[in-house]
Design a protein around this motif. Structure first.
Motif, short mmCIF file in Angstrom:
data_model
loop_
_atom_site.label_atom_id
_atom_site.label_comp_id
_atom_site.label_asym_id
_atom_site.label_seq_id
_atom_site.Cartn_x
_atom_site.Cartn_y
_atom_site.Cartn_z
N GLY A 209 4.88 -4.88 -4.30
CA GLY A 209 6.32 -5.19 -4.25
C GLY A 209 7.12 -4.06 -3.62
O GLY A 209 7.95 -4.30 -2.71
N SER A 210 6.86 -2.82 -4.05
CA SER A 210 7.64 -1.70 -3.48
C SER A 210 7.25 -1.45 -2.03
O SER A 210 8.08 -1.06 -1.21
N GLY A 211 5.96 -1.71 -1.68
CA GLY A 211 5.53 -1.57 -0.28
C GLY A 211 6.27 -2.53 0.63
O GLY A 211 6.72 -2.17 1.73
N LEU A 212 6.44 -3.79 0.19
CA LEU A 212 7.18 -4.78 0.99
C LEU A 212 8.66 -4.41 1.10
O LEU A 212 9.27 -4.57 2.16
N LEU A 213 9.23 -3.90 0.01
CA LEU A 213 10.66 -3.55 0.02
C LEU A 213 10.96 -2.37 0.97
O LEU A 213 12.08 -2.20 1.40
N ALA A 214 9.91 -1.55 1.26
CA ALA A 214 10.12 -0.42 2.18
C ALA A 214 10.62 -0.91 3.54
O ALA A 214 11.47 -0.27 4.17
N SER B 275 17.10 0.61 -1.91
CA SER B 275 16.41 1.82 -2.36
C SER B 275 16.27 1.81 -3.88
O SER B 275 15.22 2.14 -4.43
N ILE B 276 17.34 1.40 -4.58
CA ILE B 276 17.30 1.35 -6.04
C ILE B 276 16.28 0.29 -6.50
O ILE B 276 15.50 0.51 -7.43
N LEU B 277 16.29 -0.87 -5.81
CA LEU B 277 15.36 -1.95 -6.16
C LEU B 277 13.91 -1.52 -5.93
O LEU B 277 13.03 -1.69 -6.78
N MET B 278 13.67 -0.88 -4.74
CA MET B 278 12.31 -0.49 -4.35
C MET B 278 11.78 0.62 -5.25
O MET B 278 10.67 0.53 -5.79
N TRP B 279 12.60 1.67 -5.41
CA TRP B 279 12.11 2.90 -6.02
C TRP B 279 12.49 2.98 -7.49
O TRP B 279 11.68 3.34 -8.35
#
Length: 457
Positions: free
Chosen positions: A313-318, A337-341
């Motif tokens: 999920g965080s990889g896709l949000l990058a 950034s807040i959602l991803m990290w």
């Protein structure tokens, strides 16, 4: 049960405050290396060289980590979890206070930057033993079925330490007259770690050694050479942990490369610097709130599903985050950034403090986790330079190039999590045993329910 649940709470508080202190110390150094050290510790003949030298002293902290992992891991497995955590805390606290007392280049010449680098090496050495020691200690004290929840507080302490660092440093840098800040104001955050050190010592002294380690000791089973045992019996799991630790790529994308891409004039995006100082602050505050929920979720559904979802999920949000920067949309970049990290990445971040130590036997748990995790983290310290090399200012499709690299790395981490065995329903004595059978789910849920009731009374 009452004593063990009070010990679990004390162990958790001790892990929390120790991690908060260590990462407060590590992070104020990063702030100072960017804001102030180039002017006061490095000869000001060439300002560009001074900045590079100052940031290199920050990187030196990562180089000392694998060495610290070998030494402190051995100490934690042979002398006990409590002992290694007290040692880590004193090394970190005293070296940080010493930075606050250092004479500058103006006072003692070349000796000033040399002493600064030596203290940074001590910091990196100390931090290498903290997370594996604290995670093992909390996990070994935690009630059955609650290990994920309790161990997640180690990482909540890490994020809280970074929030404290920003909360102390940013107002000083903003509101103090720059002359006073450059002369003595920058020393305040370093000297303040003395208070946390005293509080941490009082709490850590109250915690008993873990039942798992005491049992090994009473049966004279403490390993003579835990490091060689770890490599002999668990090298496969160590390799998997090393690959999972590459998830540090997400904070690198969010706060280091992402910030440079958004702020550095050469990239031509032109975001305001002050906006970017808030991304780590808000991201860490959100993470502090999210972490216990994710830790608890991993006790319910397992470590692997939460880890894999967090990685992918965080990889896709990058991609989305870097794209938002490229179209110069500040609110979107900030939100993603807040959602991803701050949120999705916690699927990994909140779970590894229980998952990594659960993969190893008590005899060499601290060593195996410390060595594997710190090698992985050290490799990610090279990523900002690699990203800047493959996507220098002026190149096309930066969000696609860097987003793809980040996503490939997170896929490798997800694959490593998939290949690792599920551990949440294993009894403490069975951890690290390749043939261990997990407890039946119905039975597990019932015993988890009873341990939750016991803790709440």
């Amino acid at each position: 049960m009452a004593t063990s649940s009070s010990q679990a709470k004390k162990a958790t508080a001790s892990g929390w405050i120790g991690s908060a202190l260590e990462y407060y110390d590590f992070f104020i150094y990063a702030q100072a290396a960017a804001l102030i050290f180039p002017q006061i510790f490095f000869p000001n003949t060439d300002p560009k060289m001074a900045i590079i030298a100052s940031l290199a002293t920050y990187g030196v902290g990562y180089l000392a980590r694998p060495v610290g992992a070998f030494v402190l891991g051995h100490w934690g497995d042979t002398r006990g979890r409590k002992n290694v955590l007290l040692l880590c805390m004193f090394l970190m606290g005293l070296s940080t206070m010493a930075v606050g007392l250092l004479p500058t280049y103006h006072d003692i010449g070349m000796l000033a930057p040399i002493l600064l680098v030596l203290l940074r090496l001590v910091q990196g050495f100390a931090v290498a033993g903290e997370i594996s020691g604290a995670s093992s200690m909390i996990m070994e004290h935690a009630p059955f079925g609650r290990r994920g929840y309790y161990a997640s507080f180690t990482l909540q302490g890490v994020q809280a330490g970074q929030v404290m660092a920003a909360a102390v440093f940013l107002p000083l840098a903003y509101f103090m007259p720059s002359e006073a800040f450059n002369e003595w104001g920058w020393r305040i955050p370093f000297l303040m770690s003395a208070f946390v050190l005293v509080a941490g010592f009082i709490i850590r002294r109250e915690v008993h050694e873990t039942p798992a380690f005491v049992q090994e000791e009473s049966q004279h089973k403490v390993a003579k050479s835990p490091v060689s045992e770890a490599f002999r019996h668990s090298w496969k799991h160590m390799v998997l942990v090393m690959f999972m630790a590459l998830m540090n790529v997400i904070p690198v994308v969010a706060t280091i490369f992402g910030a440079a891409y958004a702020v550095q004039p050469a990239y031509g995006i032109g975001f305001d610097k002050s906006v970017y100082l808030w991304i780590p602050v808000v991201g860490n505050i959100v993470a502090v709130l999210v972490i216990p929920f994710v830790g608890n979720l991993s006790d319910k559904i397992g470590r692997r599903p939460t880890m894999i979802a967090g990685c992918l999920g965080s990889g896709l949000l990058a991609f989305g985050y870097l794209y938002a920067i490229s179209i110069q949309n500040v609110p979107l970049a900030f939100g993603l950034s807040i959602l991803m990290w701050g949120m999705v990445y916690q699927g990994y971040n909140a779970v590894f403090p229980s998952f990594f130590p659960e993969l190893f036997h008590t005899r060499y748990r601290v060593s195996a986790m410390a060595i594997a995790q710190n090698i992985g983290t050290m490799l990610t310290a090279m990523l900002p330079a690699l990203f800047a090399a493959v996507a220098p200012p002026g190149s096309d499709n930066i969000p696609v190039v860097i987003g793809s690299l980040a996503f490939i790395i997170t896929c490798v981490c997800a694959l490593a999590a998939y290949l690792a065995p599920e551990t949440h329903r294993l009894a403490m004595d069975d951890l690290g045993d390749p043939d261990a059978k997990p407890m039946d789910k119905v039975q597990y849920d019932a015993s988890r329910e009873s341990s939750m009731r016991a803790v709440s009374h």
